[in-house]
Design an enzyme around this catalytic site. Sequence first.
Site, mmCIF file in Angstrom:
data_model
loop_
_atom_site.group_PDB
_atom_site.id
_atom_site.type_symbol
_atom_site.label_atom_id
_atom_site.label_comp_id
_atom_site.label_asym_id
_atom_site.label_seq_id
_atom_site.Cartn_x
_atom_site.Cartn_y
_atom_site.Cartn_z
ATOM 1 N N ASP A 30 -28.519 -58.488 34.397
ATOM 2 C CA ASP A 30 -29.140 -57.373 35.112
ATOM 3 C C ASP A 30 -28.709 -57.417 36.577
ATOM 4 O OD1 ASP A 30 -31.914 -55.504 34.489
ATOM 5 O OD2 ASP A 30 -31.291 -55.774 36.585
ATOM 6 N N ILE A 31 -28.398 -56.247 37.116
ATOM 7 C CA ILE A 31 -27.893 -56.144 38.490
ATOM 8 C C ILE A 31 -28.989 -56.457 39.521
ATOM 9 C CG2 ILE A 31 -28.342 -53.685 38.953
ATOM 10 C CD1 ILE A 31 -25.393 -53.454 39.811
ATOM 11 N N ASN A 87 -38.873 -51.675 27.596
ATOM 12 C CA ASN A 87 -39.646 -50.597 28.197
ATOM 13 C C ASN A 87 -39.344 -49.315 27.441
ATOM 14 O OD1 ASN A 87 -40.822 -52.119 30.301
ATOM 15 N ND2 ASN A 87 -38.917 -51.998 31.470
ATOM 16 N N HIS A 100 -32.609 -51.093 25.445
ATOM 17 C CA HIS A 100 -32.230 -52.410 25.967
ATOM 18 C C HIS A 100 -33.440 -53.332 25.958
ATOM 19 C CE1 HIS A 100 -33.406 -49.878 29.395
ATOM 20 N NE2 HIS A 100 -33.903 -50.977 29.940
HETATM 21 P P1 AMP Z 1 -35.579 -50.298 32.479
HETATM 22 O O1 AMP Z 1 -36.515 -50.088 33.639
HETATM 23 O O2 AMP Z 1 -36.227 -51.069 31.368
HETATM 24 O O3 AMP Z 1 -34.943 -49.011 32.025
HETATM 25 O O4 AMP Z 1 -34.449 -51.260 33.023
HETATM 26 C C1 AMP Z 1 -33.175 -50.856 33.430
HETATM 27 C C2 AMP Z 1 -32.531 -52.078 34.024
HETATM 28 O O5 AMP Z 1 -31.149 -51.810 34.193
HETATM 29 C C3 AMP Z 1 -33.076 -52.477 35.400
HETATM 30 O O6 AMP Z 1 -33.596 -53.803 35.338
HETATM 31 C C4 AMP Z 1 -31.850 -52.389 36.311
HETATM 32 O O7 AMP Z 1 -31.816 -53.392 37.300
HETATM 33 C C5 AMP Z 1 -30.707 -52.531 35.313
HETATM 34 N N1 AMP Z 1 -29.443 -51.961 35.753
HETATM 35 C C6 AMP Z 1 -29.231 -50.731 36.287
HETATM 36 N N2 AMP Z 1 -27.922 -50.541 36.532
HETATM 37 C C7 AMP Z 1 -27.283 -51.687 36.131
HETATM 38 C C8 AMP Z 1 -25.926 -52.114 36.122
HETATM 39 N N3 AMP Z 1 -24.922 -51.329 36.566
HETATM 40 N N4 AMP Z 1 -25.639 -53.349 35.652
HETATM 41 C C9 AMP Z 1 -26.631 -54.150 35.205
HETATM 42 N N5 AMP Z 1 -27.929 -53.795 35.175
HETATM 43 C C10 AMP Z 1 -28.259 -52.590 35.637
#
Ligand code: AMP
Length: 113
Positions: A30-31, A87, A100
């Site tokens: 995760d970023i 989520n 995810h």
């Molecule tokens: P959610 O709130 O469950 O939809 O989580 C989405 C997740 O995606 C968040 O924890 C973000 O930090 C992560 N995220 C968004 N863009 C990226 C990316 N380019 N690479 C890795 N993780 C990401």
Amino acid sequence: MDNCLFCKIIEGSIPSKKVFENDQVLAFYDIQPAAREHVLIIPKKHISTMNDVTDEDDQVMAEIFAAARKIASELGIAESGYRLVNNCNRDSGQVVFHLHFHLLGGEKLGPLN
Ligand code: AMP
């Protein structure tokens, strides 16, 4: 799927730090990590939310859980413990509408909510 961030990560047009990959599943860091270890595990097939999983997806769901066990073991957090979070939709705070699972660990985690 056009305009899906995680589909672009699967295609490779957006970079990611991969942790695990097979023909059905991809996992990457995760970023914006919410724990010392924070990996996202996704199906390569575009599924928007947990509500959209069907019986046809049994195999890919099994692959996601198998990947979670393998990754936790490889990260050395299987015994100390980890959390697997999905989520779904607005109240959960889902931001990316490609199914995810967050694998979180490497430290003592706080309460669920
Ligand atoms: P959610 O709130 O469950 O939809 O989580 C989405 C997740 O995606 C968040 O924890 C973000 O930090 C992560 N995220 C968004 N863009 C990226 C990316 N380019 N690479 C890795 N993780 C990401």
